[in-house]
Design a protein around this motif. Structure first.
Motif, PDB file in Angstrom:
ATOM      1  N   VAL A 182      27.291 -16.361  -3.639  1.00 29.35           N
ATOM      2  CA  VAL A 182      27.461 -17.498  -4.549  1.00 29.35           C
ATOM      3  C   VAL A 182      28.922 -17.979  -4.576  1.00 29.35           C
ATOM      4  N   LEU A 183      29.795 -17.286  -3.845  1.00 31.01           N
ATOM      5  CA  LEU A 183      31.202 -17.668  -3.815  1.00 31.01           C
ATOM      6  C   LEU A 183      31.613 -18.020  -2.392  1.00 31.01           C
ATOM      7  N   GLU A 184      32.632 -18.849  -2.289  1.00 31.32           N
ATOM      8  CA  GLU A 184      33.121 -19.212  -0.964  1.00 31.32           C
ATOM      9  C   GLU A 184      33.944 -18.065  -0.385  1.00 31.32           C
ATOM     10  N   PRO A 190      33.523  -8.523  -5.992  1.00 28.44           N
ATOM     11  CA  PRO A 190      32.534  -9.615  -5.836  1.00 28.44           C
ATOM     12  C   PRO A 190      31.303  -9.180  -5.042  1.00 28.44           C
ATOM     13  N   VAL A 191      30.337  -8.637  -5.753  1.00 26.93           N
ATOM     14  CA  VAL A 191      29.111  -8.179  -5.098  1.00 26.93           C
ATOM     15  C   VAL A 191      28.240  -9.365  -4.682  1.00 26.93           C
ATOM     16  N   TYR A 192      28.137 -10.367  -5.580  1.00 25.72           N
ATOM     17  CA  TYR A 192      27.332 -11.561  -5.261  1.00 25.72           C
ATOM     18  C   TYR A 192      28.153 -12.515  -4.403  1.00 25.72           C
ATOM     19  N   LEU A 237      37.500 -17.260  -1.739  1.00 24.63           N
ATOM     20  CA  LEU A 237      37.557 -16.677  -3.084  1.00 24.63           C
ATOM     21  C   LEU A 237      37.120 -15.209  -3.048  1.00 24.63           C
TER      22      LEU A 237
END
Lengths: 227, 315
Positions: free
Chosen positions: B48-50, B43-45, B53
């Motif tokens: 945009v994620l909690e 998960p590089v971005y 997660l």
């Protein structure tokens, strides 16, 4: 489950097609590709000595909730080849129009696609979502205030990501079965999807330009070789 | 495009790929095959994620990374030179990559025209090389003709290299029977299908033996063993259905007998690659069948959008 001693391969595909005005130059190519998929996938599979027992295709046409009267249209799954004529007529009925501003509501289309009534039958299954668009997307829920905006949509991109799932969680779609093929620009939120979601193949396009630069063979390969 | 010092030639493509992207790349004057994995994705971005997660996805990646790096290291260690050498396994940005030596492959048509003795030599090579993985407790998991690269040596002889370890696993840690088993159904062993149907059982190295038996038949004849195609789609279905596969008499006697034993329905009756190797290392030894059996052989379309589409409602 399968069928006794016979392996069954059941393939469900959902085509999410951006039908806003900017797609006008390429919508006929997209429609032609969508129509050719069944025969080309079956032909390639036969060359590999593999058999598809069931193929169903569903279509989701998306635009922009705020700008358009028909921002999101969905069909049931068509059984192919039995319902090929209906599927063809359905595809041919799509017209590129509207759209308002440049970002469209592609994430909502993806939410509908993920929540499809995927087949639960078959020794092996493939649940493939293909998105064709030349535009970025609004944030999910951008049009929440619009009366046409549906209930039950994810509250955030984080929640949509959870819907897609991963190796540990698969709320709506089996991890091993799912594939997402994006023909979309390197722009929000397509780029975030290809950088955070698994089982995604992203073929970047240039916003505002067509999708014709992608070779159709590669699209078919991307799907056939995952089956 | 450059990925960790590898200069990618053109773009990575999905052509003929099992849903990964691949291509060729140059580094330090050498050319490599490079593959981009599509699962898992780091998960590089993260913005945009909690956080919860992001952490879960990072844990999934760590588990994959540790297991895959160890598996590839062991495959390299047990290679006799005929398992393609895995140069590097690494993550760059959101994706994992694998680089391997580039194998200049020759066409299967050339293999078909080879003298029988050369084909036997190739089969022996494959038994030895895959047997070394088995001795290490590793199952290849996707043996098929497409995963055997034939290459010509400077002497003109053709040899074989085994590629694609994406589905490899330690026999002590077999795939979860409730999960879909990847791999080509054309080469699938009967017990793999049984496990997928019954959602119980554990796969062993015997699945490689079954698949390799089919590959050997193709190396000798260009074809898979025969079976009733009107009733079955794949060899394993015919075997499970009680049909005897039909093995060509073009194949030299002992090798034909070996292929029969490699494709036994019951995995415990199947010859192991160690036993197979013993066959030619012990002059005069004959294969004995453990079973004592001899096998021979629409409606009209409408065009209005509203007919097909409904305005999408609540989820």
């Amino acid at each position: 489950m399968g069928n006794g001693l016979k392996m069954t391969y059941n393939v469900d595909m959902v085509f999410c097609i951006d039908a806003t005005g900017s797609m006008q130059p390429v919508i006929s190519t997209v429609k032609q590709n969508a129509l050719s998929f069944y025969h080309d996938v079956v032909r390639v599979m036969e060359n590999k000595q593999k058999t598809i027992n069931s193929m169903r295709v569903r279509v989701i046409v998306f635009r922009d909730y705020i700008a358009d009267d028909q921002p999101m249209m969905t069909t049931k799954f068509f059984e192919l080849p039995a319902q090929a004529a209906q599927f063809e007529a359905c595809i041919n009925s799509i017209s590129a129009m509207g759209g308002g501003d440049e970002p469209e509501d592609g994430l909502e289309a993806l939410a509908y696609a993920i929540r499809s009534d995927w087949t639960k039958e078959g020794t092996k299954r493939r649940n493939v979502i293909v998105v064709w668009t030349d535009a970025s997307t609004h944030e999910i829920g951008y049009a929440k205030s619009d009366p046409k905006y549906p209930k039950g949509m994810p509250e955030s991109f984080n929640q949509l990501t959870e819907w897609w799932g991963d190796r540990q969680m698969e709320p709506y779609i089996k991890n091993a079965a799912k594939r997402l093929v994006l023909f979309a620009p390197k722009a929000p939120y397509w780029e975030q999807i290809s950088s955070t979601w698994n089982n995604v193949i992203h073929y970047p396009s240039t916003a505002g330009r067509g999708l014709e630069e992608f070779t159709y063979k590669e699209i078919v390969d991307a799907i056939c070789n995952s089956i | 495009m450059e990925i960790k010092g590898y200069q990618i030639r053109g773009e990575l493509k999905t052509t003929n790929s099992g849903f990964s992207k691949w291509g060729f790349a140059d580094k330090n004057g050498k050319t490599y095959f490079i593959k981009e994995f599509i699962d898992p994705v780091y998960p590089v971005y993260a913005d945009v994620l909690e956080p919860a997660l992001v952490e879960r996805k990072k844990r999934i990646c760590k588990e994959f990374e540790d297991r895959t790096a160890l598996l590839y290291r062991e495959i390299n260690e047990c290679s006799d030179g005929n398992l393609v050498y895995i140069e590097e396994f690494f993550r760059e940005g959101s994706h994992y990559y694998l680089t391997m030596e580039k194998v200049a492959a020759v066409s299967m048509n050339l293999v078909k025209r080879m003298p029988r003795e050369d084909r036997i030599r190739i089969c022996k090579t494959l038994i030895h090389s895959i047997g070394r993985m088995h001795q290490r407790g590793i199952v290849h998991g996707d043996i098929k003709l497409d995963n055997i690269m034939f290459r010509q040596l400077p002497s003109g002889k053709i040899t074989a290299k085994v590629i694609d370890f994406d589905n490899s696993f330690w026999e002590s840690e077999p795939p979860d029977p409730e999960e879909e088993v990847h791999g080509d159904p054309v080469y699938m062993a009967p017990e793999t299908f049984r496990m997928m149907e019954e959602e119980e059982g554990a796969l062993t190295r015997a699945i490689d033996v079954f698949a390799l038996g089919l590959v050997f038949h193709q190396i000798f004849t260009g074809e898979l063993p025969g079976f009733d195609h009107s009733r079955y789609d794949y060899p394993f279905e015919a075997v499970l259905g009680g049909e005897e596969l039909s093995y060509s008499y073009e194949i030299p006697g002992e090798w034909r007998e070996m292929i029969i034993r490699m494709t036994e329905k019951e995995e415990e009756k199947r010859i192991s690659l160690v036993e197979a190797e013993q066959m030619w290392k012990s002059p005069g030894s004959r294969l004995r069948s453990t079973t004592g059996e001899t096998k021979g052989a629409g409606s009209s379309g409408e065009s209005e959008a509203g007919t097909f589409f409904t305005a999408a409602g609540d989820l």
